[in-house]
Design an enzyme around this catalytic site. Structure first.
Site, PDB file in Angstrom:
ATOM      1  N   LYS A 179      17.695  61.021  49.426  1.00  0.00           N
ATOM      2  CA  LYS A 179      16.385  60.470  49.799  1.00  0.00           C
ATOM      3  C   LYS A 179      15.960  59.473  48.725  1.00  0.00           C
ATOM      4  O   LYS A 179      15.528  59.853  47.636  1.00  0.00           O
ATOM      5  CB  LYS A 179      15.328  61.567  49.927  1.00  0.00           C
ATOM      6  CG  LYS A 179      13.973  61.008  50.377  1.00  0.00           C
ATOM      7  CD  LYS A 179      12.825  61.854  49.912  1.00  0.00           C
ATOM      8  CE  LYS A 179      11.486  61.169  50.110  1.00  0.00           C
ATOM      9  NZ  LYS A 179      11.369  59.847  49.467  1.00  0.00           N
ATOM     10  N   GLU A 254      14.701  65.544  36.353  1.00  0.00           N
ATOM     11  CA  GLU A 254      14.558  64.525  35.302  1.00  0.00           C
ATOM     12  C   GLU A 254      13.222  63.855  35.565  1.00  0.00           C
ATOM     13  O   GLU A 254      13.069  63.094  36.512  1.00  0.00           O
ATOM     14  CB  GLU A 254      15.725  63.539  35.363  1.00  0.00           C
ATOM     15  CG  GLU A 254      15.871  62.720  34.088  1.00  0.00           C
ATOM     16  CD  GLU A 254      15.316  61.315  34.236  1.00  0.00           C
ATOM     17  OE1 GLU A 254      14.172  61.086  33.782  1.00  0.00           O
ATOM     18  OE2 GLU A 254      16.007  60.468  34.808  1.00  0.00           O
ATOM     19  N   CYS A 288      11.382  55.825  32.589  1.00  0.00           N
ATOM     20  CA  CYS A 288      10.941  57.131  32.107  1.00  0.00           C
ATOM     21  C   CYS A 288      11.152  57.286  30.608  1.00  0.00           C
ATOM     22  O   CYS A 288      10.425  58.030  29.953  1.00  0.00           O
ATOM     23  CB  CYS A 288      11.676  58.240  32.857  1.00  0.00           C
ATOM     24  SG  CYS A 288      13.478  58.137  32.752  1.00  0.00           S
ATOM     25  N   GLU A 389       1.850  59.320  31.090  1.00  0.00           N
ATOM     26  CA  GLU A 389       2.889  58.325  31.342  1.00  0.00           C
ATOM     27  C   GLU A 389       2.297  57.173  32.151  1.00  0.00           C
ATOM     28  O   GLU A 389       1.887  57.351  33.294  1.00  0.00           O
ATOM     29  CB  GLU A 389       4.063  58.943  32.093  1.00  0.00           C
ATOM     30  CG  GLU A 389       5.202  57.964  32.308  1.00  0.00           C
ATOM     31  CD  GLU A 389       6.391  58.584  33.018  1.00  0.00           C
ATOM     32  OE1 GLU A 389       7.528  58.302  32.624  1.00  0.00           O
ATOM     33  OE2 GLU A 389       6.168  59.357  33.975  1.00  0.00           O
TER      34      GLU A 389
END
Length: 495
Positions: A179, A254, A288, A389
């Site tokens: 996906k 992750e 990230c 973040e």
């Protein structure tokens, strides 16, 4: 030549067959000018069910299940070669899909080819064990595929993320349902075309862009799916883990990062500034592992910061097809709005905008989703901009005086994905690196990767590891065998 590249058609790859999805439409837009790339009908729940059923049949089929490791590896080598032959096409599609520069998307495509090649080699050279016997028997430890696994990948580096999950999962003998993110579905569909042309048996791969609440949730909760590997935001990762726990399913996560970069007074200044700029502003900060918190030893803080600000302002923000561009547009208007909200809050928290902080104006800039590389100082460590973040080209800066305080501040965050350390004293770097809670530590470099080296996070940055030889076994389960060598009757039976 690039203008002649056609976008993938409005078809999904469901169980090895190309057909239109039955779900809601997904529109891909070129971030450089917001022009239309393609509209794809996403996957519905029925499409997911069909893909899972075909994956089960394909994973159980003798034509796949009984293949020797080197025979499975041959498919991965063919896929690698197919990616290599199509690098120009892949890079163009991914640049149109994500706004990344052509230089970066070419590197990501080459990385994907290398990933399939690496796991092909791991697959055909992996060894099983005869364990030490403690009786009159032979004991074996063997590894078997999980069956059907799901891979959920992010929008920022789809081709590389896809390969890091598909290659080991297929090498391990599984069927995989991928996906991709709705903002960047096209390059994953292009990868499906290449894999299909490599001759992978039908049903072993499906590519299903679609809603997370439909496609993602069903993949996580379906009883036939034996594992989910997810790369994305921490909030979604936590929700996924809770659902997986209900069925006792293993997951690899992750997740997000808020990585510290540390500069000591003995660092090579030019090398360090170049690494910091690359670590936070390449990929327009949409990474990230971006080095988004900078700690500089106070003795050099002011002159170092002046030089860093000047170099940041000189970075070339521009069109992703221009070879001189260093900072390309963000992927989507909604995402830019999110990054700008963080910057606005930093201002309210009395932060000082030292560079950037706004949209570049004029010409092509007005058409695309651009944002200037931004440096923010004078914010408290507890401010939102220092803890959350941002996933954009935004760097916060702090001076530090001593190692103990530095380590405390660097670790005072829920994330633990990566860290950068800049110093000529390698022993000191290793000492600091051991004290930092992060899955990857770079010393005098940043954002360097090797497919042979495991990658993953600590704390809220995830669980499990990708890459490396053990990346194959992350998609397998261990089984033990005992083979009697005595021929004797068991004394308990009394026979």
């Amino acid at each position: 030549m690039l203008d002649k590249v056609d976008m993938p058609k409005d078809r999904l790859y469901i169980g090895g067959e190309w057909r239109k999805g039955q779900g809601a439409e997904i529109t891909s837009v070129f971030p450089a000018d917001r022009s239309h790339n393609a509209t794809v009908s996403g996957a519905s729940a029925a499409d997911v069910e069909e893909a899972i059923a075909r994956a089960q049949d394909a994973a159980d089929a003798a034509s796949w299940k009984r293949l020797k490791p080197h025979e499975r590896a041959s498919f991965l080598y063919k896929i690698s070669d197919g990616i290599s032959r199509n690098i120009d096409r892949i890079s163009y599609i991914q640049t149109r899909d994500t706004g990344k520069t052509l230089g970066e998307t070419r590197a990501l495509a080459a990385s994907a080819a290398g990933t399939f090649r690496y796991f092909a080699a791991v697959c055909e050279t992996e060894e099983e064990k005869i364990t030490p016997a403690r009786g009159d028997y032979i004991t074996l430890s063997r590894w078997e595929p999980l069956g059907v696994v799901a891979a959920i990948t992010p929008w920022n580096s789809p081709i590389a993320s896809d390969a890091q999950k598909l290659a080991p999962a297929l090498a391990a003998g599984n069927a995989v349902i991928l996906k991709p993110a709705s903002w960047s579905p096209l390059v994953s569909l292009e990868l499906a075309r290449i894999i299909d042309e490599a001759g992978l048996p039908k049903g072993l791969l499906s590519v299903l862009p679609g809603s997370g609440s439909v496609v993602g949730d069903l993949l996580v909760t379906h009883p036939a799916v034996g594992k989910v590997s997810f790369t994305g935001g921490t909030a979604v990762g936590r929700s996924l883990a809770r659902k997986a726990a209900e069925k006792l399913m293993p997951v690899s996560l992750e997740l997000g990062g808020k990585s510290p970069t540390i500069v000591f007074e003995d660092a090579d200044i030019d090398q360090t500034i170049a690494g910091i700029l690359f670590g936070i502003f390449s990929s327009s900060g949409q990474s990230c592992i971006a080095g988004s918190r900078l700690y500089v030893q106070r003795s050099i803080y002011k002159p170092f910061l002046e030089k860093l600000i000047a170099r940041t302002k000189a970075l070339r923000v521009g069109h992703p097809f221009e070879s001189s561009t260093q900072v390309a547009p963000l992927i989507h208007e909604d995402h830019r709005n999110s990054v700008e909200r963080f910057i606005a809050q930093a201002r309210r928290d009395r932060g000082t905008i030292l560079a950037g902080g706004q949209r570049p104006a004029g010409g092509d800039y007005n058409e695309g989703v651009y944002l200037e590389p931004t440096i923010i100082g004078d914010v408290a460590p507890g401010a939102e901009i220092c803890r959350e973040e941002v996933f954009g080209p935004v760097l916060t800066v702090f001076p530090f005086d001593d190692e103990d305080t530095l380590i405390r501040d660097a670790n005072d965050n829920e994330y633990g994905l990566a860290c950068g350390i800049w110093t000529r004293d390698v022993v000191k770097a290793l000492r600091i690196g051991a004290a930092i809670k992060a899955g990857t530590v770079w010393i005098n470099t940043y954002k360097q990767f090797s497919i042979s080296t495991p990658f993953g996070g600590m704390k809220a940055s995830g669980m499990g590891r990708e890459k490396g030889r053990d990346g194959l076994r992350a998609y397998m389960q261990q089984k033990s065998y005992y083979i009697d060598t005595s021929g004797a009757l068991h004394p308990w039976a009394g026979l």
